[in-house]
Scaffold this active site. Structure first.
Site, PDB file in Angstrom:
ATOM      1  N   GLY A 246       0.837  -1.200   0.000  1.00 38.63           N
ATOM      2  CA  GLY A 246       0.000   0.000   0.000  1.00 38.63           C
ATOM      3  C   GLY A 246       0.866   1.242   0.000  1.00 38.63           C
ATOM      4  O   GLY A 246       2.012   1.217  -0.466  1.00 38.63           O
ATOM      5  N   SER A 247       0.328   2.314   0.546  1.00 32.02           N
ATOM      6  CA  SER A 247       1.043   3.590   0.497  1.00 32.02           C
ATOM      7  C   SER A 247       2.174   3.624   1.524  1.00 32.02           C
ATOM      8  O   SER A 247       2.179   2.875   2.505  1.00 32.02           O
ATOM      9  CB  SER A 247       0.069   4.729   0.812  1.00 32.02           C
ATOM     10  OG  SER A 247      -0.388   4.591   2.142  1.00 32.02           O
ATOM     11  N   GLY A 251       2.594   2.184   5.421  1.00 28.27           N
ATOM     12  CA  GLY A 251       3.764   1.420   5.859  1.00 28.27           C
ATOM     13  C   GLY A 251       4.475   2.066   7.039  1.00 28.27           C
ATOM     14  O   GLY A 251       5.023   1.389   7.913  1.00 28.27           O
ATOM     15  N   GLU A 268       5.754  -3.427   0.973  1.00 30.74           N
ATOM     16  CA  GLU A 268       5.845  -3.093  -0.450  1.00 30.74           C
ATOM     17  C   GLU A 268       4.997  -1.837  -0.623  1.00 30.74           C
ATOM     18  O   GLU A 268       3.785  -1.903  -0.719  1.00 30.74           O
ATOM     19  CB  GLU A 268       5.326  -4.276  -1.273  1.00 30.74           C
ATOM     20  CG  GLU A 268       5.796  -4.263  -2.709  1.00 30.74           C
ATOM     21  CD  GLU A 268       4.724  -3.767  -3.642  1.00 30.74           C
ATOM     22  OE1 GLU A 268       4.793  -2.570  -3.980  1.00 30.74           O
ATOM     23  OE2 GLU A 268       3.847  -4.549  -4.006  1.00 30.74           O
ATOM     24  N   CYS A 302       1.661   0.363  -8.513  1.00 32.59           N
ATOM     25  CA  CYS A 302       2.790   0.892  -7.744  1.00 32.59           C
ATOM     26  C   CYS A 302       4.010   0.984  -8.650  1.00 32.59           C
ATOM     27  O   CYS A 302       4.931   1.750  -8.384  1.00 32.59           O
ATOM     28  CB  CYS A 302       3.050   0.055  -6.501  1.00 32.59           C
ATOM     29  SG  CYS A 302       3.354  -1.644  -6.856  1.00 32.59           S
TER      30      CYS A 302
HETATM   31  C1  UN1 Z   1       1.441  -3.369  -7.648  1.00 31.82           C
HETATM   32  O1  UN1 Z   1       1.122  -2.397  -8.335  1.00 31.82           O
HETATM   33  O2  UN1 Z   1       1.261  -3.361  -6.404  1.00 31.82           O
HETATM   34  O3  UN1 Z   1       4.927  -5.278 -12.043  1.00 31.82           O
HETATM   35  C2  UN1 Z   1       1.948  -4.648  -8.209  1.00 31.82           C
HETATM   36  C3  UN1 Z   1       3.727  -5.032 -12.155  1.00 31.82           C
HETATM   37  C4  UN1 Z   1       2.766  -6.083 -11.666  1.00 31.82           C
HETATM   38  C5  UN1 Z   1       2.552  -5.985 -10.195  1.00 31.82           C
HETATM   39  C6  UN1 Z   1       2.278  -4.617  -9.673  1.00 31.82           C
HETATM   40  N1  UN1 Z   1       3.304  -7.382 -11.988  1.00 31.82           N
HETATM   41  O4  UN1 Z   1       3.301  -4.008 -12.641  1.00 31.82           O
END
Ligand code: UN1
Length: 511
Positions: A246-247, A251, A268, A302
């Protein structure tokens, strides 16, 4: 364009086929009023699909108790037998790929091909974990003492708490869960409150696999709700590992709380991913990777590309091509063939995007795009924005979960690397260059400081075989492939003395 009622019907059909317990859902289709609950919504219309029974702190504690009991059985189950459960889950995912993808499109607004791709990541990690169940290797080291053997063994860790975000509502769960299960760990999952139906669908498939493979009940649970539910999971000392996606703001709270009780966390968090385009780059290759990286999933990965660091000599050409790419992306119903741009997750995401663009204008940014698009639905579709900035400053240093690509130019490669590394986040990165010296420097000790660093490939769309995660404010955790499994296990170093003597290490004499 689908209506809320149409989406609700579609969702309820998928949930039925996935085997979700009717107890947990109160569909509008049944004409029942939702209980005190969580509302499942779709970003396509912004409307409420159905009510979903929510959990409280007591329900979390009960799930952790059941998981702790299951742990006693599961840790003694041979790892390849544990793998057989994950194999069955993978088979069920193949069978229900369309159903789960439909829920991902309905709740997260992903276009159909990306939603199918997300479920494909789940199938892939199941394959990986099944193989892993026969490869949880420890090492044997030479002992300094005669008649002694030194080894390390990897043992199940305990209950894993998974906290996941709306943007990958099913895949991130599977990265954690498939690996945790073969490692011998039960899982209690707190998904985003924006995607409860996706979570119920995943849980139903795993529960079916558990029944068929006679795994202990309590091995998996999904707990639905908002902050209170997440906090109960984070603070429960019986949860050995909290894996949270998440953000960075989230975290920053989770990390210290888990550490305060000496739990383990795997974080993450936010990214602020850059692409560097050098004069030797294949510009067509770079441009299409940038357009997908920045605009794919409406900029809500992300790993989305948020910064473009482009050499001054090719900047105008690259900017013109990316701008054309953004302008030509078909927006609309995520289920429709040919549509590449789905909606933002909600109005708050739209407001955050507009605020970032306003801030960019305030620091001298030239903004192209970024406006709301009318596609005949109440959701928030936006034209991806390209923002030329005089320097890497203002909103370019923070992560806004929307399709905004900030562009600054550089003159020499050292400057590009410095610009690349001077943001607080460190998830993913891409270099477009056909100069082997640049490529090797970028991958080397003074190169990109991100957990993922690619050459002639964009920032998003990582494969499950590698470890996934990043440095600095991204949190340092690694999920998914490679040896990420070690985070889900307890390492023990064992000395075995098969001589008759007592020998002390380091030559110590004691009586
Ligand atoms: C995410 O955005 O939390 O590499 C995961 C990627 C994807 C996973 C993203 N396999 O864009």
């Amino acid at each position: 364009m689908k209506t809320t009622a149409g989406l609700a019907d579609l969702a309820l059909g998928a949930l039925r086929r996935l085997g979700v317990d009717r107890e947990r859902i109160e569909g509008l289709a049944d004409g029942q009023p939702p209980r005190p609950t969580l509302a499942a919504r779709s970003p396509i219309t912004g409307g409420e699909l159905c009510g979903v029974r929510a959990d409280d702190a007591d329900a979390v504690a009960a799930a952790v108790t059941a998981a702790s009991e299951a742990f006693g059985v599961w840790r003694e189950t041979p790892a390849p037998v544990r793998g057989a459960l994950v194999k069955r889950l993978g088979e069920l995912l193949v069978e229900h790929q369309e159903d789960l993808a439909a829920l991902v499109s309905i709740e997260a607004g992903k276009i159909h091909s990306e939603a199918l791709g997300e479920v494909q990541e789940m199938i892939d990690i199941c394959d990986f974990a099944v193989g892993l169940s026969r490869q949880l290797y420890g090492r044997t080291m030479p002992s300094e003492r005669a008649g002694h053997r030194l080894q390390e063994t990897w043992q199940p860790l305990g209950v894993v708490g998974v906290i996941s975000a709306f943007n990958f509502p099913v895949a991130v769960w599977s990265w954690n869960t498939a690996v945790a299960l073969v490692c011998g760990d039960p899982v209690v999952w707190k998904p985003s409150e924006l995607t409860p139906l996706c979570a119920l669908g995943c849980d139903a498939l795993l529960q079916r696999a558990m029944r068929e493979r006679e795994a202990p009940a309590g091995l998996h649970a999904v707990v639905l709700g908002a902050r209170e539910v997440g906090e109960a999971l984070v603070d429960d000392a019986r949860v050995a590992l909290v894996s949270a996606t998440g953000s960075t703001r989230m975290g920053r709270e989770v990390g210290p709380r888990v550490a305060a009780r000496f739990g383990r966390s795997l974080l993450e968090l936010g990214g602020n991913n850059a692409v560097i385009v050098t004069p030797s780059a294949d510009l067509e290759q770079a441009v299409s990777s940038i357009v997908f990286g920045a605009a794919g999933t409406a900029g809500q990965r992300c790993t989305s590309t948020r910064r473009l660091l482009v050499h001054a000599s090719v900047a105008d050409e690259v900017v013109a091509k990316v701008t054309r790419g953004f302008a030509s992306l078909p927006a609309g119903d995520p289920f429709e063939d040919g549509v590449l741009l789905g909606p933002l997750v909600n109005e708050a995401a739209y407001e955050a995007m507009q605020a970032a663009l306003e801030q960019a204008r305030g620091v001298g940014g030239e903004v192209i795009g970024g406006e709301r698009i009318d596609v005949g639905a109440d959701g928030f579709w936006v034209r991806p924005a390209l923002v030329r900035l005089p320097a890497q400053t203002g909103p370019m240093l923070t992560e806004t979960f929307a399709p905004i690509l900030y562009v600054v130019t550089y003159q020499d490669f050292d400057e590009a690397l410095a610009l690349h590394n001077c943001v607080p986040q460190g998830l993913s990165s891409g270099l477009f260059s056909n100069d082997v010296r640049e490529a090797e420097r970028y991958l080397g000790p003074s190169g990109a400081d991100t957990g993922i660093a690619n050459v002639n490939a964009g920032t998003s769309g990582a494969e499950i075989g590698g470890a996934f995660g990043g440095e600095k404010e991204t949190g340092g955790g690694r999920e998914s492939g490679s040896d990420a499994w070690r985070a889900y296990m307890r390492r023990a170093t064992n000395t075995i003395n098969y001589s008759a003597a007592v020998q002390l290490a380091q030559g110590v004499a004691f009586g």
